[in-house]
Design a protein around this motif. Structure first.
Motif, PDB file in Angstrom:
ATOM      1  N   ASP A  90      26.500  20.214 -38.516  1.00  0.00           N
ATOM      2  CA  ASP A  90      25.621  19.825 -37.414  1.00  0.00           C
ATOM      3  C   ASP A  90      24.197  20.245 -37.777  1.00  0.00           C
ATOM      4  OD1 ASP A  90      24.150  19.560 -35.071  1.00  0.00           O
ATOM      5  OD2 ASP A  90      25.783  20.238 -33.791  1.00  0.00           O
ATOM      6  N   PRO A  91      23.423  19.356 -38.383  1.00  0.00           N
ATOM      7  CA  PRO A  91      22.097  19.743 -38.882  1.00  0.00           C
ATOM      8  C   PRO A  91      21.116  20.199 -37.800  1.00  0.00           C
ATOM      9  CG  PRO A  91      22.436  17.392 -39.155  1.00  0.00           C
ATOM     10  CD  PRO A  91      23.743  17.969 -38.713  1.00  0.00           C
ATOM     11  N   GLU A  92      21.203  19.648 -36.602  1.00  0.00           N
ATOM     12  CA  GLU A  92      20.291  20.080 -35.534  1.00  0.00           C
ATOM     13  C   GLU A  92      20.606  21.507 -35.093  1.00  0.00           C
ATOM     14  OE1 GLU A  92      21.008  16.683 -33.015  1.00  0.00           O
ATOM     15  OE2 GLU A  92      18.977  15.939 -33.445  1.00  0.00           O
ATOM     16  N   GLN A  93      21.881  21.824 -35.004  1.00  0.00           N
ATOM     17  CA  GLN A  93      22.280  23.189 -34.652  1.00  0.00           C
ATOM     18  C   GLN A  93      21.889  24.163 -35.763  1.00  0.00           C
ATOM     19  OE1 GLN A  93      26.557  24.237 -34.608  1.00  0.00           O
ATOM     20  NE2 GLN A  93      26.185  24.904 -32.490  1.00  0.00           N
ATOM     21  N   ARG A  94      22.057  23.747 -37.006  1.00  0.00           N
ATOM     22  CA  ARG A  94      21.681  24.604 -38.135  1.00  0.00           C
ATOM     23  C   ARG A  94      20.171  24.850 -38.145  1.00  0.00           C
ATOM     24  NH1 ARG A  94      22.951  28.793 -41.009  1.00  0.00           N
ATOM     25  NH2 ARG A  94      22.443  28.609 -43.199  1.00  0.00           N
ATOM     26  N   TYR A  95      19.387  23.812 -37.835  1.00  0.00           N
ATOM     27  CA  TYR A  95      17.928  23.960 -37.754  1.00  0.00           C
ATOM     28  C   TYR A  95      17.563  24.989 -36.681  1.00  0.00           C
ATOM     29  CZ  TYR A  95      13.030  22.681 -36.950  1.00  0.00           C
ATOM     30  OH  TYR A  95      11.664  22.705 -36.788  1.00  0.00           O
ATOM     31  N   ALA A  96      18.243  24.954 -35.557  1.00  0.00           N
ATOM     32  CA  ALA A  96      17.991  25.925 -34.494  1.00  0.00           C
ATOM     33  C   ALA A  96      18.276  27.346 -34.985  1.00  0.00           C
ATOM     34  CB  ALA A  96      18.843  25.605 -33.265  1.00  0.00           C
ATOM     35  N   LYS A  97      19.307  27.503 -35.796  1.00  0.00           N
ATOM     36  CA  LYS A  97      19.600  28.829 -36.357  1.00  0.00           C
ATOM     37  C   LYS A  97      18.491  29.272 -37.303  1.00  0.00           C
ATOM     38  CE  LYS A  97      24.537  29.034 -35.801  1.00  0.00           C
ATOM     39  NZ  LYS A  97      25.816  29.358 -36.405  1.00  0.00           N
TER      40      LYS A  97
END
Length: 92
Positions: free
Chosen positions: A28-35
């Motif tokens: 999930d690239p958007e979730q990873r970006y948030a991390k």
């Protein structure tokens, strides 16, 4: 996530505050970006905070994601961004 498929992985690019481009993989690239933004991502992005998520491409599985990530990491910054843009424009 996305309708890219249950086994699909994304290869994504982040532009960091210093202008460098970070390449990574995630389900999930958007979730990873948030991390990454929260300082809980890779060691590189903890010391070089991301400025923006440039985009991502879906690949069939984890192995394909790792291979594409390694290939893109060998490219200079501009070619890496161009590779992403080409994949986004033409599809897999």
């Amino acid at each position: 996530m996305s309708d890219a498929g249950a086994d699909a992985w994304a290869v994504y690019l982040l532009e960091c505050a210093d202008g460098r481009v970070y390449t990574g993989i995630a389900r999930d690239p958007e979730q990873r970006y948030a991390k990454h933004l929260a300082g809980k991502g890779a060691r590189f992005t903890r010391s070089n905070p991301p400025r923006q998520l440039l985009g991502w491409v879906w690949v069939a599985d984890h192995g394909d994601a790792l291979r594409l990530e390694i290939a893109w990491k060998k490219l200079p910054r501009d070619q890496r961004i161009a590779a992403l843009q080409t994949r986004l424009a033409t599809g897999p």
